[in-house]
Write an enzyme that holds these catalytic residues in place. Structure first.
Site, PDB file in Angstrom:
ATOM      1  N   HIS A 279     -39.252  69.787 -92.411  1.00 22.19           N
ATOM      2  CA  HIS A 279     -37.433  69.633 -91.639  1.00 22.19           C
ATOM      3  C   HIS A 279     -37.145  71.007 -91.598  1.00 22.19           C
ATOM      4  CE1 HIS A 279     -34.050  68.779 -94.307  1.00 22.19           C
ATOM      5  NE2 HIS A 279     -35.177  68.140 -93.906  1.00 22.19           N
ATOM      6  N   GLU A 325     -33.286  66.405 -88.998  1.00 22.69           N
ATOM      7  CA  GLU A 325     -34.347  65.358 -89.867  1.00 22.69           C
ATOM      8  C   GLU A 325     -32.772  64.554 -91.090  1.00 22.69           C
ATOM      9  OE1 GLU A 325     -34.710  63.634 -93.839  1.00 22.69           O
ATOM     10  OE2 GLU A 325     -34.322  65.166 -92.978  1.00 22.69           O
ATOM     11  N   HIS A 423     -28.699  68.902-101.318  1.00 22.87           N
ATOM     12  CA  HIS A 423     -26.953  68.619-100.131  1.00 22.87           C
ATOM     13  C   HIS A 423     -26.171  69.135-100.711  1.00 22.87           C
ATOM     14  CE1 HIS A 423     -29.200  64.759 -98.272  1.00 22.87           C
ATOM     15  NE2 HIS A 423     -29.988  66.126 -98.030  1.00 22.87           N
TER      16      HIS A 423
END
Length: 467
Positions: A279, A325, A423
């Site tokens: 992604h 995504e 993240h």
């Protein structure tokens, strides 16, 4: 003697084929490690473009850049597939502190979760109630939760070797925590970052309000693991402490973006598709090098390595760089929808979305007979220390393509350090090792070569070698 000769011929043919495959894999690995492009492409994506939040200008730049690079490879076709995606923006940097007494505060590190609403102007300050699970929250009930900030503090389970299993065991508090706390009248949610180590970096990620009415939606943020430990310790000594946090994020109208697609047309079975992909979008705190710039450039390099090594695929090999995504899967949904409309037969789909670390093997979503066939190739990967061939989940972007008769798979790199970066602001190019990234690209290419050569039907080696 007449009965023995065919058997000897068959065994000799198998041995010759195995030697040929081993030599081909050696060439693929050598080419990737000495003449790879994945690291160069990732350098540009990460350092010249940066974080690629869905709907952002950087995401648009990444679409244009990767399309241009695919066009330089001499593929048979390169195109963009339109898809409408959500646009969430973070706003100003978030701020939070623990107030242990009037005027006595301790600053903590937080970040808004993707999809969250903003706090009221000026922020929100309230008493904190700590929970470890959704069930614990529900047992407390509205009387004890209303007007408070709920602090979800369930850590990833450290004794699970499979770190994605540890992630799956606690990610519900991030995704649905604000929805469940909002139903009980909470004014905000703070979630312990999905991270196996103790550090000062908050980790973002998607969250959802489901069908909760706007009046019950509350702001949701992640707190670093060090500060989660600090907050928990302070609560243990004094339940009256308060937490303040402020964030200005907002959800805007959907915008158009694209999946980036390129392919080499098969020479014998052009209507059988083998897909590789990752992604293209990422979160915005870092530059998305591991999640999932690595998977994108590895997938691009699969097609380049096939051409570079002179392999002419029998089946059509397609690379897809999926958009959105991280907070919606719109790209994957659109791609699967169009493929179904066109009646495209995706016999095999391989996703790389677990970081650019040393490859260990693959997980396969398929039936036992097909898995037995794929597992028979495991010895070819042994010289590269790749032994992990297991049945299991594939990947979020290829999963919508799964049927009863095809195979979906996921590259499985060593995952022990992956959630240190996942993240967070340290998901950056310097955290990716060039050699590990290129080993992953070679590993994917090798499996694609074998799938293309032998197909996925659970037929005998004798029949395969005749084809």
């Amino acid at each position: 003697m007449k009965q023995i000769l065919p058997i000897l011929f068959f065994l000799l043919t198998i041995n010759i084929s195995a030697q040929t495959d081993a030599e081909t894999l050696k060439t693929i690995y050598s080419t990737s490690l000495t003449n790879g492009k994945s690291y160069e492409w990732l350098d540009y994506l990460s350092n010249q473009i940066g974080g690629r939040l869905s709907g952002s200008l950087n995401a648009e730049k990444a679409v244009n850049y990767t399309k241009e690079q695919l066009e330089t490879l001499g593929l048979d076709k390169v195109w963009l597939q339109p898809v409408m995606i959500p646009k969430w923006v973070r706003g100003n940097k978030e701020y939070a502190f623990i107030e242990s007494a009037s005027g006595i505060t301790t600053t903590v590190n937080i970040c808004a979760l993707g999809g969250s609403i903003a706090t009221p102007i000026g922020g929100v300050k309230a008493s904190v109630i700590e929970v470890k699970s959704m069930d614990e929250l529900k047992m407390l009930g509205k009387d004890k939760v209303s007007g408070k900030i709920v602090f979800f503090n369930r850590p990833m389970q450290a004794d699970l070797i499979q770190t994605f299993e540890a992630y799956g065991g606690c990610v519900d508090q991030r995704y649905a925590g604000a929805m469940e706390a909002g139903k009980l009248g909470a004014v905000g949610v703070i979630v312990r970052s999905m991270n196996l180590r103790l550090d000062d970096l908050p980790h973002t990620g998607s969250m959802s309000y489901g069908d909760l009415p706007n009046s019950q939606r509350i702001p949701s943020a992640a707190i670093s693991t060090n500060d989660a430990e600090k907050l928990s310790s302070m609560l243990a000594m004094d339940k009256s402490i308060k937490l303040f946090f402020n964030q200005t994020c907002q959800q805007l109208k959907d915008v158009q973006s694209y999946n980036v697609i390129g392919e080499i047309t098969g020479t014998e079975f052009p209507n059988e598709y083998i897909l590789v992909g990752g992604h293209l979008d990422s979160w915005d705190l870092g530059d998305g090098s591991h999640d999932d710039g690595a998977g994108c450039v590895q997938s691009m390099d699969v097609l380049r390595l096939l051409k570079e090594t002179g392999i002419k695929p029998k089946r059509t090999i397609r690379v897809v760089l999926f958009m959105n995504e991280e907070n919606g899967l719109r790209g994957a949904t659109k791609y699967a929808e169009v493929a179904k409309q066109k009646g495209e037969n995706h016999i095999f789909s391989l996703e790389s979305d677990a970081g650019g670390f040393t490859p260990r093997g693959f997980q396969f979503d398929c039936d036992d007979a097909v898995f037995a066939k794929i597992e028979s190739w495991k010895a070819l990967f042994k010289p590269y220390l790749i032994h992990y061939f297991e049945k299991g989940g594939s990947g979020a972007d290829v999963a919508p393509l799964k049927t009863d008769g095809n195979v979906c798979a996921g590259l499985r790199p060593d995952s022990q350090r992956y959630f240190d970066h996942h993240h967070a602001a340290n998901d950056t190019f310097d955290a990716v090792n060039k050699r590990e990234l290129e080993l992953g690209a070679a590993t994917m290419t090798s499996l694609v070569y074998l799938i293309d050569k032998y197909g996925i039907s659970p037929i005998s080696n004798a029949n395969e070698l005749k084809n």
